[in-house]
Design a protein around this motif. Structure first.
Motif, PDB file in Angstrom:
ATOM      1  N   ARG A  58       0.843  -1.199   0.000  1.00 39.87           N
ATOM      2  CA  ARG A  58       0.000   0.000   0.000  1.00 39.87           C
ATOM      3  C   ARG A  58       0.877   1.247   0.000  1.00 39.87           C
ATOM      4  N   THR A  59       0.448   2.276  -0.737  1.00 39.05           N
ATOM      5  CA  THR A  59       1.136   3.570  -0.755  1.00 39.05           C
ATOM      6  C   THR A  59       0.147   4.650  -0.356  1.00 39.05           C
ATOM      7  N   LEU A  60       0.434   5.304   0.784  1.00 41.53           N
ATOM      8  CA  LEU A  60      -0.410   6.382   1.300  1.00 41.53           C
ATOM      9  C   LEU A  60       0.337   7.704   1.198  1.00 41.53           C
ATOM     10  N   PRO A  61      -0.355   8.805   0.971  1.00 40.31           N
ATOM     11  CA  PRO A  61       0.322  10.100   1.098  1.00 40.31           C
ATOM     12  C   PRO A  61       0.699  10.334   2.554  1.00 40.31           C
ATOM     13  N   PRO A  62       1.937  10.705   2.857  1.00 36.29           N
ATOM     14  CA  PRO A  62       2.323  10.872   4.262  1.00 36.29           C
ATOM     15  C   PRO A  62       1.552  11.981   4.960  1.00 36.29           C
ATOM     16  N   VAL A  63       1.244  13.052   4.210  1.00 37.36           N
ATOM     17  CA  VAL A  63       0.522  14.190   4.775  1.00 37.36           C
ATOM     18  C   VAL A  63      -0.509  14.642   3.765  1.00 37.36           C
ATOM     19  N   LEU A  64      -1.698  14.940   4.276  1.00 35.54           N
ATOM     20  CA  LEU A  64      -2.777  15.443   3.429  1.00 35.54           C
ATOM     21  C   LEU A  64      -3.454  16.590   4.169  1.00 35.54           C
ATOM     22  N   VAL A  88      -8.908  -6.106  -3.397  1.00 33.15           N
ATOM     23  CA  VAL A  88      -8.300  -5.563  -2.177  1.00 33.15           C
ATOM     24  C   VAL A  88      -9.319  -4.679  -1.482  1.00 33.15           C
ATOM     25  N   ALA A  89      -9.521  -4.886  -0.178  1.00 34.92           N
ATOM     26  CA  ALA A  89     -10.392  -4.044   0.646  1.00 34.92           C
ATOM     27  C   ALA A  89      -9.573  -3.539   1.823  1.00 34.92           C
ATOM     28  N   ASP A  90      -9.402  -2.217   1.909  1.00 32.13           N
ATOM     29  CA  ASP A  90      -8.545  -1.632   2.932  1.00 32.13           C
ATOM     30  C   ASP A  90      -9.372  -1.049   4.068  1.00 32.13           C
ATOM     31  N   GLN A  91      -8.729  -0.933   5.230  1.00 37.08           N
ATOM     32  CA  GLN A  91      -9.383  -0.411   6.428  1.00 37.08           C
ATOM     33  C   GLN A  91      -9.192   1.106   6.474  1.00 37.08           C
ATOM     34  N   LEU A  92      -9.985   1.822   5.704  1.00 34.45           N
ATOM     35  CA  LEU A  92      -9.919   3.279   5.650  1.00 34.45           C
ATOM     36  C   LEU A  92     -11.081   3.864   6.449  1.00 34.45           C
ATOM     37  N   ALA A  93     -10.782   4.819   7.313  1.00 32.05           N
ATOM     38  CA  ALA A  93     -11.813   5.415   8.166  1.00 32.05           C
ATOM     39  C   ALA A  93     -12.895   6.082   7.314  1.00 32.05           C
ATOM     40  N   PRO A  94     -14.159   6.041   7.767  1.00 25.83           N
ATOM     41  CA  PRO A  94     -15.251   6.658   6.988  1.00 25.83           C
ATOM     42  C   PRO A  94     -15.016   8.139   6.716  1.00 25.83           C
ATOM     43  N   SER A  95     -14.374   8.864   7.653  1.00 19.39           N
ATOM     44  CA  SER A  95     -14.169  10.303   7.452  1.00 19.39           C
ATOM     45  C   SER A  95     -13.132  10.602   6.386  1.00 19.39           C
ATOM     46  N   SER A 130      -4.294  -0.158   9.188  1.00 18.69           N
ATOM     47  CA  SER A 130      -3.584  -1.404   9.471  1.00 18.69           C
ATOM     48  C   SER A 130      -4.053  -2.553   8.579  1.00 18.69           C
ATOM     49  N   ASP A 131      -5.235  -3.113   8.868  1.00 17.31           N
ATOM     50  CA  ASP A 131      -5.658  -4.345   8.212  1.00 17.31           C
ATOM     51  C   ASP A 131      -6.066  -4.116   6.769  1.00 17.31           C
ATOM     52  N   ILE A 132      -5.740  -5.098   5.941  1.00 18.39           N
ATOM     53  CA  ILE A 132      -6.137  -5.077   4.536  1.00 18.39           C
ATOM     54  C   ILE A 132      -6.565  -6.494   4.160  1.00 18.39           C
ATOM     55  N   ALA A 133      -7.713  -6.621   3.507  1.00 15.87           N
ATOM     56  CA  ALA A 133      -8.239  -7.922   3.090  1.00 15.87           C
ATOM     57  C   ALA A 133      -7.896  -8.155   1.622  1.00 15.87           C
ATOM     58  N   VAL A 134      -7.329  -9.322   1.335  1.00 18.95           N
ATOM     59  CA  VAL A 134      -6.936  -9.693  -0.032  1.00 18.95           C
ATOM     60  C   VAL A 134      -7.731 -10.930  -0.437  1.00 18.95           C
ATOM     61  N   ARG A 135      -8.398 -10.851  -1.571  1.00 20.98           N
ATOM     62  CA  ARG A 135      -9.199 -11.972  -2.078  1.00 20.98           C
ATOM     63  C   ARG A 135      -8.695 -12.340  -3.468  1.00 20.98           C
ATOM     64  N   VAL A 136      -8.482 -13.642  -3.662  1.00 27.95           N
ATOM     65  CA  VAL A 136      -8.043 -14.156  -4.959  1.00 27.95           C
ATOM     66  C   VAL A 136      -9.124 -15.085  -5.488  1.00 27.95           C
ATOM     67  N   ASP A 137      -9.674 -14.776  -6.673  1.00 27.51           N
ATOM     68  CA  ASP A 137     -10.725 -15.597  -7.271  1.00 27.51           C
ATOM     69  C   ASP A 137     -10.132 -16.825  -7.941  1.00 27.51           C
ATOM     70  N   ARG A 147      -8.021 -13.482   2.751  1.00 28.47           N
ATOM     71  CA  ARG A 147      -7.200 -13.435   3.956  1.00 28.47           C
ATOM     72  C   ARG A 147      -6.957 -11.986   4.346  1.00 28.47           C
ATOM     73  N   THR A 148      -6.983 -11.738   5.642  1.00 22.13           N
ATOM     74  CA  THR A 148      -6.690 -10.397   6.157  1.00 22.13           C
ATOM     75  C   THR A 148      -5.268 -10.364   6.674  1.00 22.13           C
ATOM     76  N   ARG A 149      -4.517  -9.373   6.221  1.00 16.83           N
ATOM     77  CA  ARG A 149      -3.137  -9.235   6.662  1.00 16.83           C
ATOM     78  C   ARG A 149      -2.919  -7.838   7.228  1.00 16.83           C
ATOM     79  N   SER A 150      -1.870  -7.659   7.969  1.00 18.40           N
ATOM     80  CA  SER A 150      -1.577  -6.376   8.618  1.00 18.40           C
ATOM     81  C   SER A 150      -0.508  -5.620   7.831  1.00 18.40           C
ATOM     82  N   LEU A 151      -0.869  -4.419   7.392  1.00 14.21           N
ATOM     83  CA  LEU A 151       0.078  -3.516   6.728  1.00 14.21           C
ATOM     84  C   LEU A 151      -0.015  -2.168   7.441  1.00 14.21           C
ATOM     85  N   PRO A 152       0.617  -2.015   8.614  1.00 15.49           N
ATOM     86  CA  PRO A 152       0.449  -0.780   9.385  1.00 15.49           C
ATOM     87  C   PRO A 152       1.043   0.430   8.671  1.00 15.49           C
TER      88      PRO A 152
END
Length: 400
Positions: A58-64, A88-95, A130-137, A147-152
């Protein structure tokens, strides 16, 4: 081919194969179709690679900045020798208001793919992702493994600097006045003596140095420049009274904008600026500095600050300020001028700082209350009461 269409085609083909294999005397009803579908799902699931084999980064902007849009991307690497459909389904806050919370892509054999989405945060602060869900068809698209894995990671959303343009304008005006280009009428002027020079047509008469004039037999004036290396310390109230909203934004947000503007103008014009954040306790202290990086340090303190619903301890904050800053400075107190809170807590504590420092108090004005105070009420009873309450609130503020 769309996933749903592909799945329907697989089921149809399976049903046709089953019709060929079964004797004509055995009817293929709903139970048969279910058996076909179940068998295909089991086979498809068994052929799907384990999600742990797929590499996801995952690549996030460090500051927004608040209310600005940024990109979030996921890089997916396929180590197998066949094409994979990866979601891929990521744990992004609703706000954070992600445009897509679940994204997918087809990754070629031994290749990689990058998936993007956009976020537009509506709340500042520190967001731990942190958590990210990865699904392979599977190859048939009927089943898959997840599977859910941790990418803090951490995303910081900074407060918006809405007064940045105004700050730049004030800096330019100050520099123009300093070098003597009187394109705009300015009030006051520098008080630090710079040099003597011959009188000019645009010079003020009160600047004439009569002793130098007598010695040189021609009019001589004193020139002054703006003071440098002065110390400004912002005292930012983060208590209960700053949690009230003005224009749908907490008062402390407006105070943060004023703090950033003051730090920008002061440091760019050669003065030192510091910060004290307090409520019931002193939350942070930044030593005064005139470095260009000072505004960044102030922002790092402010971005994760939330108003505390407690009574502000002005006495404790002022005592800590006097103990830390012994040299004379200008203290800019940003708070709310609530009559009861000011009488009970603010005014008794002010003598601690006014003895050794210059104190300026700043507060947020509510334009909606000011508009209510002048709006014609007419025969509307509710408007009459609203106008009376607005006038009373402004009179209380004026008394404070």
């Amino acid at each position: 081919m769309p996933v749903l269409t592909r799945r329907l085609a697989v089921v149809a083909v399976g049903a046709a194969v089953l019709r060929v294999l079964l004797p004509d005397s055995l009817p293929l009803g709903l139970l048969g179709l279910n058996l076909v579908l179940l068998a295909l799902v089991v086979v498809d699931w068994s052929l799907a690679p384990a999600p742990g084999r797929v590499v996801v980064e995952r690549t996030l902007p460090p500051v927004l900045t608040l209310d600005h849009t940024g990109n979030v991307s996921w890089s997916v690497v396929n180590p197998t020798n066949r094409s994979l459909r990866v979601a891929v389904a990521d744990q992004l806050a609703p706000s954070l208001h992600a445009s897509q919370r679940r994204v997918s892509a087809t990754v070629p054999p031994g290749g990689s793919a990058t998936i993007h989405t956009t976020i537009t945060p509506s709340r500042r602060g520190r967001f731990a992702v942190s958590d990210i869900a990865v699904r392979v068809d599977g190859p048939l698209g009927l089943a898959g493994r997840q599977r859910t894995r941790s990418l803090p990671a951490v995303l910081r959303v900074h407060p918006p600097f809405r007064s940045k343009d105004e700050a730049e304008l004030r800096i330019r005006k100050a520099r123009i006045l300093e070098i003597g280009l009187r394109s705009a009428q300015g009030r006051g002027g520098g008080t630090e003596f710079e040099q003597l020079r011959e009188y000019g047509a645009d010079d003020e008469f009160r600047r004439v140095d009569w002793a130098a004039t007598a010695r040189s037999n021609k009019p001589i004036v004193r020139t002054y420049r703006a003071e440098r290396n002065q110390t400004v310390v912002v005292l930012l109230d983060n208590g209960r009274v700053m949690a009230g909203r003005v224009e749908d934004v907490p008062r402390v947000e407006h105070a943060m904008d004023a703090t950033l503007m003051l730090a920008t103008v002061a440091t760019r014009l050669g003065d030192r600026c510091g910060l004290v954040v307090f409520d019931a306790n002193v939350r942070a202290i930044i030593e005064p500095s005139k470095a260009r990086s000072q505004v960044g340090r102030v922002t790092e303190v402010l971005y994760d600050l939330q108003p505390e619903l407690v009574e502000t301890d002005y006495r404790g904050a002022f005592a800590a300020t006097v103990a830390r800053f012994r040299r004379r400075a200008m203290l800019v107190l940003l708070t709310e001028l609530n009559e009861q809170a000011a009488d009970e807590f603010l005014f008794p504590a002010l003598p601690l700082v006014v003895r050794s420092h210059v104190v300026v108090v700043g507060a947020v004005r509510d334009p909606e209350v000011e508009r209510w105070a002048v709006d014609p009420a007419g025969d509307d009873v509710e408007a009459v009461y609203r106008r009376a309450a607005a006038i009373d609130a402004l009179a209380e503020r004026s008394r404070v």
